[in-house]
Design an enzyme around this catalytic site. Structure first.
Site, mmCIF file in Angstrom:
data_model
loop_
_atom_site.group_PDB
_atom_site.id
_atom_site.type_symbol
_atom_site.label_atom_id
_atom_site.label_comp_id
_atom_site.label_asym_id
_atom_site.label_seq_id
_atom_site.Cartn_x
_atom_site.Cartn_y
_atom_site.Cartn_z
ATOM 1 C CD GLN A 91 -13.174 -1.924 -0.772
ATOM 2 O OE1 GLN A 91 -12.405 -1.870 0.162
ATOM 3 N NE2 GLN A 91 -14.404 -2.400 -0.639
ATOM 4 N NE ARG B 145 -10.481 -5.417 0.362
ATOM 5 C CZ ARG B 145 -9.722 -4.401 0.801
ATOM 6 N NH1 ARG B 145 -10.283 -3.378 1.411
ATOM 7 N NH2 ARG B 145 -8.431 -4.387 0.570
ATOM 8 C CG HIS C 167 -8.493 0.073 -2.821
ATOM 9 N ND1 HIS C 167 -7.730 -1.032 -2.478
ATOM 10 C CD2 HIS C 167 -9.143 0.437 -1.677
ATOM 11 C CE1 HIS C 167 -7.901 -1.295 -1.199
ATOM 12 N NE2 HIS C 167 -8.752 -0.432 -0.697
ATOM 13 C CG ASP D 248 -13.800 6.226 -0.805
ATOM 14 O OD1 ASP D 248 -13.778 6.055 0.431
ATOM 15 O OD2 ASP D 248 -12.784 6.189 -1.521
ATOM 16 N NE ARG E 265 -3.903 0.466 1.969
ATOM 17 C CZ ARG E 265 -5.135 0.541 2.470
ATOM 18 N NH1 ARG E 265 -5.394 1.354 3.487
ATOM 19 N NH2 ARG E 265 -6.114 -0.185 1.986
ATOM 20 C CB CYS F 68 -14.249 1.168 0.046
ATOM 21 S SG CYS F 68 -13.842 2.912 0.171
HETATM 22 N N1 CP Z 1 -11.332 -0.231 2.414
HETATM 23 C C1 CP Z 1 -10.055 -0.271 2.877
HETATM 24 O O1 CP Z 1 -9.092 -0.413 2.094
HETATM 25 O O2 CP Z 1 -9.941 -0.210 4.223
HETATM 26 P P1 CP Z 1 -8.574 0.043 4.998
HETATM 27 O O3 CP Z 1 -8.027 1.379 4.561
HETATM 28 O O4 CP Z 1 -8.930 -0.009 6.450
HETATM 29 O O5 CP Z 1 -7.625 -1.067 4.622
#
Ligand code: CP
Length: 318
Positions: free
Chosen positions: A144, A303, A141, A235, A113, A275
């Site tokens: 997701q 997820r 992403h 979001d 990430r 998300c």
């Molecule tokens: N939706 C998501 O990626 O959550 P986090 O940022 O908590 O990993």
């Protein structure tokens, strides 16, 4: 135990984008995810596809869902997780390419990430053997989006022809959802304030891979966009790294809040999706978040199952 869905490897070495999946791989991954979910609910163990393999998790941004679900996924597939401090890896002690050359001597895969997608791409390009997974960048992403399409499939039986409206920033979540929606046959609309629309490159990519009658429409009118929708998705208005813009964005995005009035324009059976993390009272109200039609925690659960299927198909033993 052998899954009833045959596990074959993905053609691409890395998963940095939904676009790395061929259409048949996309379908197969979602079918395997559903199967792994059923097996877990029955208390059955997962195929030990990562037995004897090490996978590193390198996150330069905070995470609840992605970190925990990837740790569980690797462990339940029989692998070992390593979580080195990200500043040691990406803090400038050596080049990104040298980091990648080191990591691939020890690891089967790395789940990253980070900020720019370009950094992820550099790791993937430098490491010829190690698999690289995108756990969120500024641009995409994709993990997701896999869970989101899985959730829609569970709620509606099929995703083909479903009308999904994403309301808000044309950000990384919207981009990957649009990619996945094109493969899943969604009739998707993205309603954003002027200047915050989905990038044109994402629109072009979606047109290139669209199947099953998938469409993608951009709008600046949230009420018109939501009218008749089967699913409404939003979001946060200021993503990680955009905190300084939060106040300005709150003013610009105010007409795009998902509240009871906006949901009233959607289909009576419409599900609400996010998300997470959600900023209650900002992009979505408590009434919508807590309504029976909210699928947000199903998305969070999925997820795990989607990422287990991804890891098994990307770097697992056949
Ligand atoms: N939706 C998501 O990626 O959550 P986090 O940022 O908590 O990993």
């Amino acid at each position: 135990m052998t899954p009833t869905t045959p596990v074959s490897r993905l053609a691409a070495k890395d998963f940095v984008s939904v676009l790395d999946l061929a259409p048949a791989e996309f379908d197969h991954l979602l079918a395997l995810a559903a199967e792994l979910k059923v097996r877990r609910a029955r208390g059955e163990s997962s195929p030990q596809a990562l037995a004897g393999r090490h996978v590193a998790i390198l996150f330069e941004k905070p995470s609840l869902r992605t970190r925990i679900t990837f740790v569980i996924a690797v462990r339940e597939l029989g692998g070992e997780v390593i979580e080195p401090p990200p500043d040691v890896v990406f803090g400038g002690r050596e080049t990104v390419e040298d980091v990648a050359h080191n990591l691939e001597r020890w690891l089967s895969g790395v789940i990253i990430r980070t900020y720019a997608q370009e950094r992820l791409a550099r790791v993937a390009a430098a490491a010829t053997r190690m698999h690289v997974v995108n756990a969120l960048t500024d641009e995409e992403h994709p993990c997701q989006a896999l869970a989101d399409i899985m959730t829609l499939g569970e709620r509606f039986g099929s995703t083909r022809g479903l009308k999904l409206t994403y309301v808000g920033d044309g950000n990384n979540v919207a981009a990957s959802l649009a990619h996945a929606g094109a493969l899943a046959g969604l009739q998707m609309t993205i309603a954003s304030p002027k200047g915050y629309e989905l990038p044109a490159t994402v629109v072009a990519d979606c047109a290139r891979v669209a199947r099953h009658g998938a469409t993608l429409t951009l709008s600046n009118d949230p009420v018109a966009a939501v009218t008749g929708a089967d699913a409404v998705y939003t979001d946060v208005w200021a993503s990680m790294g955009q905190e300084a813009e939060a106040d300005a964005r709150a003013r610009i995005f105010e007409p795009f809040q998902v509240n009871r009035d906006l949901m009233a324009a959607a289909s009576p059976r419409a599900v609400f999706m996010h998300c997470l993390p959600a900023h209650r009272g900002i992009e979505v109200t408590d009434q919508v978040m807590d309504s029976p039609n909210a699928a947000v925690f199903d998305q969070a659960e999925n997820r795990l199952h989607a990422q287990k299927a991804l890891l098994a198909l990307l770097m697992g033993k056949g």
